[in-house]
Write a protein that holds these residues in place. Structure first.
Motif, PDB file in Angstrom:
ATOM      1  N   ILE A  15       0.840  -1.197   0.000  1.00 32.48           N
ATOM      2  CA  ILE A  15       0.000   0.000   0.000  1.00 32.48           C
ATOM      3  C   ILE A  15       0.876   1.249   0.000  1.00 32.48           C
ATOM      4  N   ASP A  16       0.475   2.249  -0.796  1.00 27.51           N
ATOM      5  CA  ASP A  16       1.267   3.491  -0.884  1.00 27.51           C
ATOM      6  C   ASP A  16       0.689   4.590   0.004  1.00 27.51           C
ATOM      7  N   ALA A  17       1.241   5.771  -0.085  1.00 31.11           N
ATOM      8  CA  ALA A  17       0.826   6.898   0.751  1.00 31.11           C
ATOM      9  C   ALA A  17      -0.618   7.332   0.486  1.00 31.11           C
ATOM     10  N   ASN A  18      -1.167   6.994  -0.663  1.00 35.14           N
ATOM     11  CA  ASN A  18      -2.560   7.321  -0.976  1.00 35.14           C
ATOM     12  C   ASN A  18      -3.540   6.265  -0.463  1.00 35.14           C
ATOM     13  N   ARG A  19      -3.022   5.294   0.268  1.00 32.00           N
ATOM     14  CA  ARG A  19      -3.797   4.203   0.875  1.00 32.00           C
ATOM     15  C   ARG A  19      -4.412   3.262  -0.159  1.00 32.00           C
ATOM     16  N   ARG A  22       0.194   0.193  -4.479  1.00 31.32           N
ATOM     17  CA  ARG A  22       1.235   0.898  -5.227  1.00 31.32           C
ATOM     18  C   ARG A  22       1.378   0.251  -6.601  1.00 31.32           C
ATOM     19  N   HIS A  23       1.728   1.051  -7.593  1.00 32.38           N
ATOM     20  CA  HIS A  23       1.740   0.567  -8.978  1.00 32.38           C
ATOM     21  C   HIS A  23       2.675  -0.625  -9.185  1.00 32.38           C
ATOM     22  N   SER A  24       3.816  -0.650  -8.539  1.00 30.11           N
ATOM     23  CA  SER A  24       4.773  -1.739  -8.773  1.00 30.11           C
ATOM     24  C   SER A  24       4.318  -3.063  -8.159  1.00 30.11           C
ATOM     25  N   ALA A  25       3.383  -3.031  -7.208  1.00 31.98           N
ATOM     26  CA  ALA A  25       2.879  -4.283  -6.624  1.00 31.98           C
ATOM     27  C   ALA A  25       2.129  -5.107  -7.674  1.00 31.98           C
ATOM     28  N   TYR A  26       1.454  -4.441  -8.605  1.00 28.18           N
ATOM     29  CA  TYR A  26       0.748  -5.151  -9.675  1.00 28.18           C
ATOM     30  C   TYR A  26       1.736  -6.035 -10.454  1.00 28.18           C
ATOM     31  N   TYR A  27       2.894  -5.453 -10.778  1.00 29.63           N
ATOM     32  CA  TYR A  27       3.908  -6.200 -11.527  1.00 29.63           C
ATOM     33  C   TYR A  27       4.484  -7.338 -10.694  1.00 29.63           C
ATOM     34  N   ASP A  28       4.674  -7.093  -9.402  1.00 25.42           N
ATOM     35  CA  ASP A  28       5.162  -8.149  -8.511  1.00 25.42           C
ATOM     36  C   ASP A  28       4.184  -9.320  -8.459  1.00 25.42           C
ATOM     37  N   LEU A  57      11.961 -10.405 -19.628  1.00 21.98           N
ATOM     38  CA  LEU A  57      10.875  -9.537 -20.093  1.00 21.98           C
ATOM     39  C   LEU A  57      11.388  -8.489 -21.069  1.00 21.98           C
ATOM     40  N   PHE A  58      10.610  -8.248 -22.119  1.00 21.98           N
ATOM     41  CA  PHE A  58      10.882  -7.162 -23.052  1.00 21.98           C
ATOM     42  C   PHE A  58       9.938  -5.992 -22.799  1.00 21.98           C
ATOM     43  N   ARG A  59       8.716  -6.317 -22.383  1.00 19.52           N
ATOM     44  CA  ARG A  59       7.706  -5.282 -22.162  1.00 19.52           C
ATOM     45  C   ARG A  59       6.778  -5.758 -21.062  1.00 19.52           C
ATOM     46  N   GLU A  60       6.406  -4.835 -20.204  1.00 19.80           N
ATOM     47  CA  GLU A  60       5.432  -5.109 -19.153  1.00 19.80           C
ATOM     48  C   GLU A  60       4.545  -3.876 -19.042  1.00 19.80           C
ATOM     49  N   GLU A  61       3.236  -4.088 -19.185  1.00 20.99           N
ATOM     50  CA  GLU A  61       2.292  -2.979 -19.224  1.00 20.99           C
ATOM     51  C   GLU A  61       1.134  -3.278 -18.276  1.00 20.99           C
ATOM     52  N   ALA A  62       0.780  -2.305 -17.464  1.00 19.38           N
ATOM     53  CA  ALA A  62      -0.393  -2.438 -16.604  1.00 19.38           C
ATOM     54  C   ALA A  62      -1.450  -1.430 -17.044  1.00 19.38           C
ATOM     55  N   GLU A  67      -9.432   1.087  -8.387  1.00 14.31           N
ATOM     56  CA  GLU A  67      -8.557   1.221  -7.232  1.00 14.31           C
ATOM     57  C   GLU A  67      -8.625  -0.040  -6.362  1.00 14.31           C
ATOM     58  N   ILE A  68      -7.473  -0.412  -5.802  1.00 13.56           N
ATOM     59  CA  ILE A  68      -7.389  -1.535  -4.875  1.00 13.56           C
ATOM     60  C   ILE A  68      -6.895  -1.007  -3.539  1.00 13.56           C
ATOM     61  N   VAL A  69      -7.588  -1.408  -2.477  1.00 18.42           N
ATOM     62  CA  VAL A  69      -7.193  -1.019  -1.124  1.00 18.42           C
ATOM     63  C   VAL A  69      -6.858  -2.271  -0.320  1.00 18.42           C
ATOM     64  N   LEU A  70      -6.292  -2.072   0.855  1.00 21.18           N
ATOM     65  CA  LEU A  70      -5.799  -3.169   1.683  1.00 21.18           C
ATOM     66  C   LEU A  70      -6.855  -4.243   1.948  1.00 21.18           C
ATOM     67  N   GLU A  71      -8.081  -3.850   2.128  1.00 22.90           N
ATOM     68  CA  GLU A  71      -9.131  -4.808   2.508  1.00 22.90           C
ATOM     69  C   GLU A  71      -9.701  -5.605   1.340  1.00 22.90           C
ATOM     70  N   ASP A  72      -9.368  -5.256   0.111  1.00 24.41           N
ATOM     71  CA  ASP A  72      -9.910  -5.975  -1.040  1.00 24.41           C
ATOM     72  C   ASP A  72      -9.394  -7.399  -1.104  1.00 24.41           C
TER      73      ASP A  72
END
Length: 149
Positions: A15-19, A22-28, A57-62, A67-72
């Motif tokens: 989770i990022d500062a906006n609660r 975070r964008h990089s978690a999707y890739y993880d 990987l050559f390309r990774e696109e999200a 929005e996803i929050v902690l409780e989802d």
């Protein structure tokens, strides 16, 4: 192989500062799921070490949809969307759903195999090809044909 889908646990560290996620978690999440499907179908890290190959990987696109929050509650799937006939190059798509029904993100990747000993692109052996032949494929799957120059 049937659709490969697994639950994803949102961690506090995702989770990022906006609660929200975070964008990089999707890739993880996508990377973890890809390695999970390969491992569960026999292509373990031990096999990759034995064969001296690894995915690159050559390309990774999200594409962020909701929005996803902690409780989802999250579920992610993966499917093959393109491949060369020898499975040396390939593309995959992930769908990330929240609370079972809401499409939250789509992740697309283009990848290949690398020979770890010479650091060049490699053709997979029959063991790897057989795993990819049974991989879940998208309804819009296409073969990648060699380009003519």
């Amino acid at each position: 192989m049937a659709l490969f889908s697994r639950p994803i646990q949102v961690r506090w560290s995702d989770i990022d500062a906006n609660r929200h996620l975070r964008h990089s978690a999707y890739y993880d999440y996508g990377a973890s799921l890809r390695m999970m499907v390969l491992q569960e179908n026999g292509l373990t890290t031990e096999h990759m070490e034995q064969y001296q190959i690894g995915p690159v990987l050559f390309r990774e696109e999200a594409i962020f949809k909701r929005e996803i929050v902690l409780e989802d509650i999250l579920t992610m799937d993966v499917e093959l969307t393109k491949a060369t006939r020898d499975y040396g190059r390939w593309s995959m798509r992930h769908h990330l759903y929240k609370n079972e029904i809401t499409l939250a993100a789509i992740i697309n990747i283009d990848a290949a195999w690398i020979d770890l000993s010479i650091r060049k692109l490699a053709r997979p052996n029959d063991f790897v090809k057989d795993i990819f032949k049974n991989f879940p494929v998208s309804s819009d799957f296409t073969w990648i044909e060699p380009s003519t120059k």
